[in-house]
Design an enzyme around this catalytic site. Structure first.
Site, PDB file in Angstrom:
ATOM      1  N   GLU A   1       0.822  -1.209   0.000  1.00 34.18           N
ATOM      2  CA  GLU A   1       0.000   0.000   0.000  1.00 34.18           C
ATOM      3  C   GLU A   1       0.860   1.263   0.000  1.00 34.18           C
ATOM      4  O   GLU A   1       0.521   2.252  -0.656  1.00 34.18           O
ATOM      5  CB  GLU A   1      -0.941   0.004   1.205  1.00 34.18           C
ATOM      6  CG  GLU A   1      -2.000  -1.079   1.191  1.00 34.18           C
ATOM      7  CD  GLU A   1      -3.110  -0.826   0.185  1.00 34.18           C
ATOM      8  OE1 GLU A   1      -3.171   0.286  -0.379  1.00 34.18           O
ATOM      9  OE2 GLU A   1      -3.923  -1.744  -0.033  1.00 34.18           O
TER      10      GLU A   1
ATOM     11  N   GLU B   1     -18.273  -7.577  -2.976  1.00 32.37           N
ATOM     12  CA  GLU B   1     -16.921  -8.119  -2.905  1.00 32.37           C
ATOM     13  C   GLU B   1     -16.851  -9.520  -3.515  1.00 32.37           C
ATOM     14  O   GLU B   1     -15.928  -9.825  -4.264  1.00 32.37           O
ATOM     15  CB  GLU B   1     -16.450  -8.151  -1.447  1.00 32.37           C
ATOM     16  CG  GLU B   1     -16.138  -6.782  -0.870  1.00 32.37           C
ATOM     17  CD  GLU B   1     -14.798  -6.250  -1.332  1.00 32.37           C
ATOM     18  OE1 GLU B   1     -14.660  -5.944  -2.538  1.00 32.37           O
ATOM     19  OE2 GLU B   1     -13.893  -6.137  -0.499  1.00 32.37           O
TER      20      GLU B   1
ATOM     21  N   GLU C   1     -12.180  -0.525 -10.031  1.00 29.58           N
ATOM     22  CA  GLU C   1     -11.673  -1.352 -11.130  1.00 29.58           C
ATOM     23  C   GLU C   1     -12.616  -1.423 -12.333  1.00 29.58           C
ATOM     24  O   GLU C   1     -12.170  -1.357 -13.487  1.00 29.58           O
ATOM     25  CB  GLU C   1     -11.368  -2.767 -10.614  1.00 29.58           C
ATOM     26  CG  GLU C   1     -10.097  -2.884  -9.805  1.00 29.58           C
ATOM     27  CD  GLU C   1     -10.245  -2.416  -8.367  1.00 29.58           C
ATOM     28  OE1 GLU C   1      -9.229  -2.370  -7.652  1.00 29.58           O
ATOM     29  OE2 GLU C   1     -11.380  -2.099  -7.944  1.00 29.58           O
TER      30      GLU C   1
END
Length: 407
Positions: A117, A351, A372
């Site tokens: 990250e 999810e 995305e």
């Protein structure tokens, strides 16, 4: 993530003219202008709320109207927002925030940080801001883009991550203490994406600073991971970076693996690198042979190819965009429409979505504003000009404003 959502949708709305010669109904200029204004309003509602209620913490907690540190106490929302500010044309705020970050961000802190990250969000965000700073009207140093305060910040952050790569395999640990290095008790098990998602930022750093160490460690990690693929050409989900043994052997394109494939393609494009592209093409063959069913991608056992999880994960939605980058528009479009059908069913991507049942998986119903599918829509729209992909952008604006806005 939220700022990327706004960036992707706004880019499509701002950069794309009205098109009428393809499938779907073209957006009029009036409609495009309406959604550009909507997106700007949504962004500034979120951004100003962060400044008023959460700065200097990493993130805003919208229900309690306070801040929290999540990835290391770097005022991360400001780093995330810099490129969006430029896309929206707000050069004044870009300059203010860039200067503020130079004066306030300090990586000499006793903080355990995610190597993955910190790279994609902090190093990547600072590098992007550095490379965009001249366009934003900032005065740049002599020697720019190979010199500059934001570049030095990015380099400082990346150097704090280098101890994680000091393993027998060259594959990095998942967590590093920014002051003390890797904790002796740190687990050697990390996800595939946590090994293979460095080549974009680290090669950029090496090219800009002249120090090859960053690109070298990123390439070593990629090659080490490449050597661990199974006899049928697949990689698993979690690996021991000391022994190169696979701990989780589910193979797919979603959570824990996704950005490894993304960085092979984007790294190949950015660096004009045949090795990276060849790696991806080999993986792509195995992925199509063993995980693709009716334009969905399932999870399979990496050695046998037997189905282990017949689910679609929202993190997989980057795949159609990636396919478009290598010219596989037909496959990309078919898979995109599968994913878009899930979006239309729920007004967002859960999810986990059970493909056989056509519904969400228990306790994995949430949509944490992942960008995305919107990114894939942007790439496919730019590749084809089909307004159908713009419709996803419109749906995203409506959904996010409805389900996420807190006044």
């Amino acid at each position: 993530m939220l700022t990327f959502l706004f960036s992707a949708v706004f880019c499509a709305a701002y950069l794309s003219p009205s098109i009428s010669h393809v499938e779907g109904t073209a957006f009029t200029e009036q409609e495009m202008s309406h959604y550009r204004d909507r997106i700007k309003s949504m962004f500034y509602h979120a951004y100003n709320s962060y400044l008023e209620n959460a700065y200097p913490y990493d993130e805003l907690r919208p229900l309690t109207c306070d801040g929290q540190d999540t990835w290391g106490s770097f005022s991360l929302t400001l780093i995330d927002a810099l490129d969006t500010l430029l896309i929206l044309g707000n050069h004044t705020e870009f300059q203010r925030v860039a200067t503020l970050l130079q004066d306030t961000v300090d990586f000499d802190t006793d903080v355990n940080a995610s190597v993955f990250e910190t790279n994609i969000r902090v190093v990547g965000g600072l590098l992007s801001a550095h490379l965009l700073s001249k366009r934003a009207g900032m005065e740049v140093e002599e020697g720019w883009p190979c010199s500059g305060p934001l570049l030095r910040l990015a380099e400082d952050a990346a150097r704090k991550l280098l101890p994680a790569f000091q393993t027998p395999t060259g594959m990095p640990y998942g967590t590093v203490n920014l002051l003390r290095g890797v904790n002796p008790s740190e687990t050697p098990v990390t996800c595939t994406a946590g090994v293979g998602t460095f080549i974009l930022e680290f090669s950029s750093l090496s090219r800009l600073t002249g120090d090859p160490v960053f690109e070298n460690v990123a390439r070593k990690a990629l090659r080490a991971l490449w050597r661990t693929r199974s006899d049928i050409g697949l990689v698993g989900n979690h690996i021991d970076v000391i022994t190169s043994k696979w701990v989780a052997q589910d193979a797919g394109i979603g959570a824990g693996v996704d950005s490894y494939f993304e960085y092979l393609v984007k790294g190949a494009i950015m660096l004009q690198d045949e090795e990276l592209l060849a790696m991806f093409h080999e993986f792509d063959k195995s992925i199509k042979n063993y995980t693709k069913f009716d334009d969905w991608y399932l999870w399979v056992q990496m050695h046998k190819g037997t189905v282990s999880m017949p689910v679609f994960q929202s993190l997989e939605a980057f795949w159609p965009g990636l396919q478009s980058l290598i010219g596989d528009i037909s496959s990309a479009t078919k898979t995109f429409h599968n994913y878009y059908s899930v979006w239309r069913q729920f007004g967002g991507l859960p999810e986990f979505y059970s493909i056989p049942q056509g519904y969400t998986v228990d306790k994995r119903e949430g949509y944490p504003l992942r960008p995305e599918l919107i990114e894939s829509a942007l790439y496919l729209y730019k590749a084809t000009g089909d307004p159908t992909f713009m419709q996803l952008g419109r749906d995203a604006v409506e959904s996010i404003d409805k389900i996420s806005r807190v006044n």
